[in-house]
Design a protein around this motif. Structure first.
Motif, PDB file in Angstrom:
ATOM      1  N   VAL A 148      24.778 -18.309  42.905  1.00 42.10           N
ATOM      2  CA  VAL A 148      26.004 -18.831  42.312  1.00 42.10           C
ATOM      3  C   VAL A 148      26.015 -20.415  42.414  1.00 42.10           C
ATOM      4  N   ARG A 149      26.619 -21.166  41.992  1.00 41.66           N
ATOM      5  CA  ARG A 149      26.633 -22.506  41.793  1.00 41.66           C
ATOM      6  C   ARG A 149      27.114 -23.016  43.404  1.00 41.66           C
ATOM      7  N   GLY A 150      26.394 -23.994  43.682  1.00 38.40           N
ATOM      8  CA  GLY A 150      26.538 -24.328  45.283  1.00 38.40           C
ATOM      9  C   GLY A 150      25.786 -23.659  46.247  1.00 38.40           C
ATOM     10  N   GLY A 151      25.267 -22.448  45.700  1.00 39.09           N
ATOM     11  CA  GLY A 151      24.416 -21.507  46.632  1.00 39.09           C
ATOM     12  C   GLY A 151      23.063 -21.213  45.988  1.00 39.09           C
ATOM     13  N   CYS A 152      22.378 -22.187  44.959  1.00 35.95           N
ATOM     14  CA  CYS A 152      21.279 -21.974  44.221  1.00 35.95           C
ATOM     15  C   CYS A 152      20.072 -22.290  45.030  1.00 35.95           C
ATOM     16  N   SER A 153      19.194 -21.597  45.521  1.00 34.15           N
ATOM     17  CA  SER A 153      18.126 -21.950  46.197  1.00 34.15           C
ATOM     18  C   SER A 153      16.872 -21.935  45.320  1.00 34.15           C
ATOM     19  N   PRO A 154      15.939 -22.807  45.312  1.00 26.55           N
ATOM     20  CA  PRO A 154      14.567 -22.801  44.689  1.00 26.55           C
ATOM     21  C   PRO A 154      13.636 -21.470  44.716  1.00 26.55           C
ATOM     22  N   ILE A 155      14.058 -20.936  46.124  1.00 28.35           N
ATOM     23  CA  ILE A 155      13.376 -19.766  46.210  1.00 28.35           C
ATOM     24  C   ILE A 155      14.135 -18.499  46.222  1.00 28.35           C
ATOM     25  N   GLY A 156      13.541 -17.195  45.596  1.00 30.07           N
ATOM     26  CA  GLY A 156      14.192 -16.277  45.428  1.00 30.07           C
ATOM     27  C   GLY A 156      15.313 -15.871  44.009  1.00 30.07           C
ATOM     28  N   MET A 157      14.862 -16.659  43.082  1.00 30.22           N
ATOM     29  CA  MET A 157      15.689 -16.382  42.105  1.00 30.22           C
ATOM     30  C   MET A 157      15.127 -15.139  41.378  1.00 30.22           C
ATOM     31  N   LYS A 158      16.095 -14.574  40.118  1.00 31.39           N
ATOM     32  CA  LYS A 158      16.021 -13.155  39.598  1.00 31.39           C
ATOM     33  C   LYS A 158      14.296 -13.198  39.028  1.00 31.39           C
ATOM     34  N   LYS A 159      13.942 -14.541  38.431  1.00 24.23           N
ATOM     35  CA  LYS A 159      12.689 -14.451  37.882  1.00 24.23           C
ATOM     36  C   LYS A 159      12.002 -15.712  38.492  1.00 24.23           C
ATOM     37  N   PRO A 160      10.558 -15.574  38.552  1.00 25.17           N
ATOM     38  CA  PRO A 160       9.826 -17.067  38.967  1.00 25.17           C
ATOM     39  C   PRO A 160       9.752 -18.181  38.046  1.00 25.17           C
ATOM     40  N   TYR A 161      10.502 -19.254  38.247  1.00 20.07           N
ATOM     41  CA  TYR A 161      10.269 -20.374  37.243  1.00 20.07           C
ATOM     42  C   TYR A 161       9.651 -21.401  37.717  1.00 20.07           C
ATOM     43  N   PRO A 162       9.164 -22.045  36.916  1.00 19.98           N
ATOM     44  CA  PRO A 162       8.278 -23.370  37.539  1.00 19.98           C
ATOM     45  C   PRO A 162       9.196 -24.191  38.319  1.00 19.98           C
ATOM     46  N   VAL A 163       8.692 -24.617  39.563  1.00 25.11           N
ATOM     47  CA  VAL A 163       9.660 -25.431  40.226  1.00 25.11           C
ATOM     48  C   VAL A 163       8.830 -26.658  40.643  1.00 25.11           C
ATOM     49  N   VAL A 164       9.726 -27.714  40.785  1.00 23.56           N
ATOM     50  CA  VAL A 164       9.052 -29.282  40.942  1.00 23.56           C
ATOM     51  C   VAL A 164      10.001 -29.795  41.724  1.00 23.56           C
ATOM     52  N   PHE A 165       9.512 -30.268  42.964  1.00 26.52           N
ATOM     53  CA  PHE A 165       9.903 -31.101  43.974  1.00 26.52           C
ATOM     54  C   PHE A 165       9.968 -32.404  43.728  1.00 26.52           C
ATOM     55  N   ASP A 166      10.982 -33.155  43.853  1.00 23.88           N
ATOM     56  CA  ASP A 166      10.967 -34.683  43.573  1.00 23.88           C
ATOM     57  C   ASP A 166      10.100 -35.182  44.631  1.00 23.88           C
ATOM     58  N   GLN A 167       8.914 -36.229  44.177  1.00 25.63           N
ATOM     59  CA  GLN A 167       7.928 -36.526  45.096  1.00 25.63           C
ATOM     60  C   GLN A 167       8.234 -37.391  46.471  1.00 25.63           C
ATOM     61  N   SER A 168       9.633 -37.654  46.335  1.00 22.77           N
ATOM     62  CA  SER A 168      10.154 -38.245  47.681  1.00 22.77           C
ATOM     63  C   SER A 168      10.369 -37.232  48.937  1.00 22.77           C
ATOM     64  N   ALA A 169      10.021 -35.931  48.413  1.00 20.53           N
ATOM     65  CA  ALA A 169      10.205 -34.916  49.498  1.00 20.53           C
ATOM     66  C   ALA A 169       8.744 -34.797  50.362  1.00 20.53           C
ATOM     67  N   GLY A 170       7.851 -35.329  49.862  1.00 22.57           N
ATOM     68  CA  GLY A 170       6.540 -35.643  50.218  1.00 22.57           C
ATOM     69  C   GLY A 170       6.392 -36.657  51.493  1.00 22.57           C
ATOM     70  N   GLU A 171       7.588 -37.215  51.648  1.00 22.30           N
ATOM     71  CA  GLU A 171       7.979 -38.075  52.764  1.00 22.30           C
ATOM     72  C   GLU A 171       8.009 -37.518  54.107  1.00 22.30           C
ATOM     73  N   PHE A 172       8.327 -36.130  53.936  1.00 16.99           N
ATOM     74  CA  PHE A 172       8.915 -35.500  55.060  1.00 16.99           C
ATOM     75  C   PHE A 172       8.212 -34.158  55.267  1.00 16.99           C
ATOM     76  N   GLN A 173       7.975 -33.832  56.484  1.00 16.01           N
ATOM     77  CA  GLN A 173       7.534 -32.502  56.930  1.00 16.01           C
ATOM     78  C   GLN A 173       8.183 -31.422  56.477  1.00 16.01           C
ATOM     79  N   GLU A 174       9.659 -31.499  56.787  1.00 13.25           N
ATOM     80  CA  GLU A 174      10.412 -30.449  56.503  1.00 13.25           C
ATOM     81  C   GLU A 174      11.618 -30.843  55.897  1.00 13.25           C
ATOM     82  N   ILE A 175      12.318 -30.329  54.896  1.00 13.56           N
ATOM     83  CA  ILE A 175      13.175 -30.619  54.078  1.00 13.56           C
ATOM     84  C   ILE A 175      14.585 -29.474  54.052  1.00 13.56           C
ATOM     85  N   TYR A 176      15.645 -29.973  53.690  1.00  7.37           N
ATOM     86  CA  TYR A 176      16.730 -28.968  53.800  1.00  7.37           C
ATOM     87  C   TYR A 176      17.158 -28.534  52.355  1.00  7.37           C
ATOM     88  N   ILE A 177      17.355 -27.068  52.339  1.00  3.67           N
ATOM     89  CA  ILE A 177      17.556 -26.828  50.826  1.00  3.67           C
ATOM     90  C   ILE A 177      18.657 -25.801  50.917  1.00  3.67           C
TER      91      ILE A 177
END
Length: 161
Positions: A100-129
């Motif tokens: 649902v809107r507001g609870g959409c995770s990039p992991i575990g969608m109905k189908k595996p879609y291509p996923v792109v993380f913004d390069q700024s995520a690379g500045e961190f070892q861990e991120i919040y999603i």
């Protein structure tokens, strides 16, 4: 206390042996990522929102961008080899992703879609999603998220903000 119900995102991380921390907060309706981060005291620059877009080809793509940033549609399209991408309609989120809107995770969608993380995520070892439902945020290692989603890093946000 009742046993917490696991979301698809949590199950997929566990299956791939990716450690994560789950943070829950009280929320009945959609609130933006900034409010979610504030509720669990997560740093804004380390907190990411999930956007689903449709390409000119009709394919769906998942973009994970900082909560305070806007996706650059031209850069996002380039990152997935499309001429153009547009946000899907809010009413189609559940049908396409299973979330649902507001609870959409990039992991575990109905189908595996291509996923792109913004390069700024690379500045961190861990991120919040998003954890896959409203009121749930996950903190996980970026490497693990890239592995589970088959994702990649690319510059997909508006520059100079």
């Amino acid at each position: 206390m009742a046993k917490e119900t696991k979301t698809n995102a949590m199950r997929m991380l566990e299956r791939q042996k990716v450690p994560y921390q789950a943070f829950t907060y009280e929320c009945d309706d959609f609130i933006d990522g900034i409010h979610c981060a504030d509720m669990i005291q997560a740093p804004h620059e380390q907190s990411f929102k999930t956007l689903v877009m449709e390409g000119k080809s009709g394919g769906y793509y998942v973009f994970v961008v900082p909560i305070e940033a806007e996706v650059d549609r031209k850069s996002a399209a380039r990152a997935v080899g499309e001429k153009a991408v547009d946000m899907i309609h809010v009413k189609d989120i559940t049908k396409i992703t299973g979330y649902v809107r507001g609870g959409c995770s990039p992991i575990g969608m109905k189908k595996p879609y291509p996923v792109v993380f913004d390069q700024s995520a690379g500045e961190f070892q861990e991120i919040y999603i998003s954890g896959g439902r409203i009121g749930l945020t996950l903190k996980a290692p970026l490497e693990g998220l890239l592995k589970v989603t088959g994702g990649k890093l690319a510059p997909i946000t508006m520059q100079g903000e």
